[in-house]
Scaffold this motif. Structure first.
Motif, PDB file in Angstrom:
ATOM      1  N   ASP A 188       0.624  -1.762  -0.075  1.00 56.22           N
ATOM      2  CA  ASP A 188      -0.226   0.063   0.759  1.00 56.22           C
ATOM      3  C   ASP A 188       1.024   1.267  -0.344  1.00 56.22           C
ATOM      4  N   GLY A 189       2.178   0.900  -0.100  1.00 53.47           N
ATOM      5  CA  GLY A 189       3.153   2.250   0.150  1.00 53.47           C
ATOM      6  C   GLY A 189       3.796   3.321   1.174  1.00 53.47           C
ATOM      7  N   THR A 190       3.206   2.478   2.772  1.00 47.00           N
ATOM      8  CA  THR A 190       3.177   3.461   3.625  1.00 47.00           C
ATOM      9  C   THR A 190       4.855   2.616   4.141  1.00 47.00           C
ATOM     10  N   LYS A 191       5.115   1.253   3.441  1.00 43.83           N
ATOM     11  CA  LYS A 191       6.793   1.300   4.016  1.00 43.83           C
ATOM     12  C   LYS A 191       7.216   0.877   2.503  1.00 43.83           C
ATOM     13  N   GLU A 192       8.741   0.763   2.767  1.00 44.85           N
ATOM     14  CA  GLU A 192       9.320   0.735   1.124  1.00 44.85           C
ATOM     15  C   GLU A 192      10.046  -0.752   2.300  1.00 44.85           C
ATOM     16  N   ASP A 193       9.952  -2.059   0.849  1.00 42.48           N
ATOM     17  CA  ASP A 193      10.591  -2.686   0.698  1.00 42.48           C
ATOM     18  C   ASP A 193      12.418  -2.935   0.127  1.00 42.48           C
ATOM     19  N   PRO A 194      13.180  -2.825   1.525  1.00 42.75           N
ATOM     20  CA  PRO A 194      14.239  -2.868   1.162  1.00 42.75           C
ATOM     21  C   PRO A 194      14.921  -3.520   0.478  1.00 42.75           C
ATOM     22  N   SER A 195      14.512  -4.869  -0.338  1.00 38.01           N
ATOM     23  CA  SER A 195      14.418  -5.419  -1.781  1.00 38.01           C
ATOM     24  C   SER A 195      14.272  -5.447  -2.765  1.00 38.01           C
ATOM     25  N   GLY A 196      13.228  -4.027  -3.031  1.00 36.55           N
ATOM     26  CA  GLY A 196      12.903  -3.629  -4.367  1.00 36.55           C
ATOM     27  C   GLY A 196      11.839  -4.891  -4.617  1.00 36.55           C
ATOM     28  N   ILE A 197      11.540  -5.990  -4.635  1.00 34.78           N
ATOM     29  CA  ILE A 197      10.355  -6.398  -4.953  1.00 34.78           C
ATOM     30  C   ILE A 197       9.116  -6.194  -4.765  1.00 34.78           C
ATOM     31  N   TRP A 198       8.921  -5.931  -3.291  1.00 37.91           N
ATOM     32  CA  TRP A 198       7.309  -5.865  -3.442  1.00 37.91           C
ATOM     33  C   TRP A 198       6.767  -4.870  -3.888  1.00 37.91           C
ATOM     34  N   THR A 199       5.737  -4.493  -4.232  1.00 38.63           N
ATOM     35  CA  THR A 199       5.538  -3.264  -4.742  1.00 38.63           C
ATOM     36  C   THR A 199       4.185  -3.027  -5.024  1.00 38.63           C
ATOM     37  N   GLY A 200       3.554  -4.181  -5.424  1.00 41.60           N
ATOM     38  CA  GLY A 200       1.929  -3.942  -5.805  1.00 41.60           C
ATOM     39  C   GLY A 200       1.761  -2.813  -6.724  1.00 41.60           C
ATOM     40  N   VAL A 201       2.938  -2.733  -7.546  1.00 44.65           N
ATOM     41  CA  VAL A 201       2.126  -2.107  -8.723  1.00 44.65           C
ATOM     42  C   VAL A 201       1.236  -2.257  -9.183  1.00 44.65           C
ATOM     43  N   ASN A 202       0.688  -3.274  -9.370  1.00 39.21           N
ATOM     44  CA  ASN A 202      -0.358  -3.396 -10.924  1.00 39.21           C
ATOM     45  C   ASN A 202      -1.691  -3.194 -10.115  1.00 39.21           C
ATOM     46  N   PRO A 203      -1.778  -3.262  -8.494  1.00 41.11           N
ATOM     47  CA  PRO A 203      -3.215  -3.182  -7.768  1.00 41.11           C
ATOM     48  C   PRO A 203      -3.218  -1.572  -7.873  1.00 41.11           C
ATOM     49  N   GLN A 204      -1.781  -1.102  -8.152  1.00 40.34           N
ATOM     50  CA  GLN A 204      -1.834   0.495  -8.174  1.00 40.34           C
ATOM     51  C   GLN A 204      -2.363   1.027  -9.093  1.00 40.34           C
ATOM     52  N   ILE A 205      -1.592   0.921 -10.271  1.00 41.35           N
ATOM     53  CA  ILE A 205      -2.274   0.710 -11.595  1.00 41.35           C
ATOM     54  C   ILE A 205      -3.764   1.209 -12.543  1.00 41.35           C
TER      55      ILE A 205
END
Length: 734
Positions: free
Chosen positions: A572-589
């Motif tokens: 949901d964007g409230t935290k940043e994944d240190p690995s950069g893998i989990w972004t949820g970009v598709n639900p965000q779009i």
């Protein structure tokens, strides 16, 4: 085991009756009738063994196992920055090995339940059984579109639907198209001209694996069998793909023109592709996954037309817009950005303008700057509308007579395709089955919309389904004939935006029902055509596809629930994944689109309250397709490959084309897919973040942890754009 037969039913009714009875018909008794379509004649056998059973105990076990795995993996990919897919070729290979093993190990004795008797092991694992497993699993191993509704509401609105309502929502959106397919099959499956090109690769693949009679005598390079050739090519591609996918990712988007002027802002916009966010003019690509085996067998005119549209849009029109800064094109950051902006070029934030029920607050909106979009993004919407209307016009003008002829001849078998004639050996699925199934799905859909707070009234749902009914036939005909066709996602968003303004959840639901009814209908029709080519009993096909849809829906939901609960902060964007893998970009779009068309509404985006410049420019620039996947990569290699293979080889080396095209395409796609799966699981954190290993920095990658990657350090039309967009560099020159 019954004997194979080759038939010419139109010339010899006696032979037809013998064939349908499972008796052998020799070539001396009857000349072989075949398809009117040359590509189908080359790869689809006109033989059948009516004694083979597809819907077996082994089918249920294998389809359940791989459907569960595949639906979970596909859902897993949805929330990650690196998209992937659960390869159907992997399924075909694995199920062949496991099916063959089960045929050796399972007991052959008959079991009786009530008055029904069956065997766990009716004989060797046969080709029809194998194909039916693949069809069922391919139906299940998708990330259901409805998942994006549920995940968007959960992540961004903190609103959840209970498990029953969620699963019913997913199942109905996945299954409504099946009832439609029952009505349209006589127009989009039975005619020989409705090829559904992707099936031809599968036909060759299954026949090669099972070494059927038609393939035993065929020998490839150096006298190899079909399967030996397949495995050698597949293994070679598996090894090669480590280079672009892992060792040298610069080869995925080789923007060589940028190297002449690496710090030039205009060069970045015109010649960078995936790495820089530009138009990708003359960009090369050495990654097979970006090219694809379809380039080798889709109709040449289809491929050249599609590439020509991209070239006209992004190699000609876009440079004119960008270099002349038309409508302040340089003001918005990346040339192909899909975001909304204010008139001064700042990102438009809509969440602060929503009411508690997630509708737009008109007073707040009117008090601030209106929303607008980049010229290229506006053109993309217009291309979508033109593609849709162009599809309908094309089908009406060039194929309308054939469709009308098919309708008139639906009760007359005189001009039927040979494969349709052969399928008369099996009981057909009654139209009533499809109709009853559709009515049940519509009723459940109305219940979900009215009971579970989707903002979409029952009459709105019916409008979405009516829109799908009207457009499914022409678009389906185009996809079956040419291999490509437009979607309904943009037009459904637009219609609902005008019909139910200010309701983002309603817009998502309307889009999902309207678009997915057509999409799933086409999926079922394509599978029905594959079943026809493979001579699988229609009733077995019906059961297998419904089974796959239900299994996939249930495990899509379960996987989504587990992933969101485990990674909510990252998604949901409230935290940043240190690995950069989990972004949820598709639900965000997906959610962003709902805000644009639902909460904000098309009237505010395209209507007279805004400057009309973006809409006007889109009117005269129609006819081009939008950039694939957001970035125009692989265009030039596709053009080169399809001209060489589809024009020169097909015209001057037709025997070579017919022998190698489909098995070569399947082997290359399989090898590339295996590489992606291997990298994702073992080297990119697929199983655990601990298994995440980056290849050392060097010239042909852009990994810059040590600061010594030449590609990154001298920019090469990529880093400059990224840094500028994030505010690290001053505003570029106009």
């Amino acid at each position: 085991m019954g004997e194979k037969y080759e038939i010419d039913p139109e010339k010899d009714i006696h032979n037809l009756e013998k064939a349908f009875a499972g008796e052998s018909v020799s070539l001396e008794e009857s000349e072989v009738e075949n398809s009117r379509i040359e590509a189908v004649r080359l790869v689809v056998p006109v033989t059948d063994d009516v004694t083979l059973v597809a819907l077996t105990f082994r089918f249920w076990i294998l389809s359940l196992f791989f459907s569960v795995i595949g639906s979970v993996i596909q859902q897993y990919y949805l929330f990650r920055v690196s998209n992937g897919s659960f390869s159907i070729y992997f399924v075909n290979l694995a199920t062949y090995a496991m099916g063959t093993a089960l045929a050796r190990w399972l007991p052959t004795a008959n079991w009786a339940i009530g008055g029904y008797s069956f065997s766990l092991n009716p004989g060797p694992f046969n080709i029809k059984e194998h194909a039916l497993v693949g069809i069922s699993v391919s139906t299940a191993t998708t990330s259901a579109y409805a998942i994006e509704i549920l995940s968007s509401m959960d992540l961004f609105l903190n609103h959840q639907i209970n498990a029953f309502g969620s699963i019913v929502l997913i199942i109905t959106t996945q299954c409504l198209g099946y009832g439609m397919a029952g009505v349209l099959r006589k127009y989009l499956v039975y005619p020989a001209e409705m090829v559904w090109w992707g099936n031809l690769v599968q036909v060759v693949f299954y026949n090669a694996m099972h070494n059927t009679d038609e393939f035993k005598s065929k020998r490839m390079f150096r006298g190899w069998s079909y399967m030996k050739y397949f495995w050698v090519v597949c293994g070679a591609m598996f090894i090669y793909e480590f280079i672009p996918q892992y060792i040298a990712p610069l080869l995925v988007f080789f923007d060589w023109v940028c190297w002449f002027r690496p710090f030039d802002y205009n060069f970045w916009a015109l010649f960078s592709s995936y790495g820089g966010g530009g138009a990708g003019i003359l960009s090369l690509c050495f990654d097979w996954t970006a090219i694809g085996g379809a380039t080798m067998w889709l109709p040449l005119v289809t491929l050249l037309t599609q590439c020509g549209g991209i070239i006209l849009s992004y190699w000609i029109i876009f440079p004119i817009i960008w270099l002349n800064n038309v409508f302040n094109a340089k003001l918005y950051g990346r040339p192909l950005t899909s975001g909304l902006y204010t008139l001064d070029g700042k990102p438009f934030k809509i969440t602060s303008l929503l009411n508690e029920d997630y509708s737009i607050n008109e007073e707040k909106y009117l008090a601030g700057q209106p929303a607008t979009m980049t010229p290229m993004y506006a053109l993309v919407f217009m291309y979508s509308f033109i593609a849709l209307t162009g599809c309908m016009s094309h089908i009406a003008c060039f194929h309308g007579a054939d469709i009308w002829k098919t309708w008139k001849q639906s009760r007359n078998s005189a001009d039927e395709d040979i494969h349709v004639k052969m399928m008369k050996a099996y009981p057909e699925v009654p139209q009533l089955w499809y109709a009853a199934f559709y009515v049940v799905m519509v009723g459940l859909s109305c219940m979900v919309c009215e009971v579970y707070g989707l903002q979409l009234p029952w009459w709105g749902l019916l409008v979405a389904l009516a829109l799908s009914w009207v457009l499914t036939l022409p678009i389906g005909a185009m996809v079956a004939i040419t291999g490509i066709g437009p979607g309904l996602n943009v037009i459904t968003e637009l219609v609902c935006g005008f019909m139910l303004p200010g309701k983002p959840i309603a817009n998502m639901a309307f889009k999902c029902y309207g678009y997915m009814a057509m999409y799933q209908c086409h999926t079922l029709l394509a599978d029905l055509k594959l079943g026809l080519y493979m001579k699988i009993a229609p009733r077995s096909m019906f059961a297998a596809q419904i089974w796959g849809a239900f299994i996939g829906s249930i495990f899509n939901y379960l996987a989504m629930h587990v992933i969101i609960n485990a990674r909510r902060g990252y998604l949901d964007g409230t935290k940043e994944d240190p690995s950069g893998i989990w972004t949820g970009v598709n639900p965000q779009i997906f959610w962003g689109s709902a805000l644009i068309y639902g909460a904000l509404g098309p009237v505010k985006v395209f209507g007279p309250s805004l400057s009309k410049k973006f809409t006007n420019i889109a009117v005269f620039a129609g006819g081009m397709s939008g950039y694939p996947g957001g970035q125009p990569i692989g265009v030039l290699p596709c053009i080169i490959l399809c001209i060489v293979w589809q024009f020169w080889v097909f015209r001057y080396k037709k025997d070579l084309w017919s022998k190698y095209t489909f098995i070569l395409s399947a082997a290359l796609d399989t090898g590339a897919a295996f590489t992606g799966l291997f990298l994702f699981v073992f080297l990119q954190g697929g199983i655990s973040p601990k298994l995440n290993f980056s290849f050392p920095s060097w010239f042909l990658n852009h990994y810059d942890e040590d600061g010594n990657a030449p590609y990154k350090s001298v920019d090469r039309c990529g880093a400059f754009g990224n840094k500028w967009e994030s505010g690290m560099l001053p505003t570029p020159p106009k």
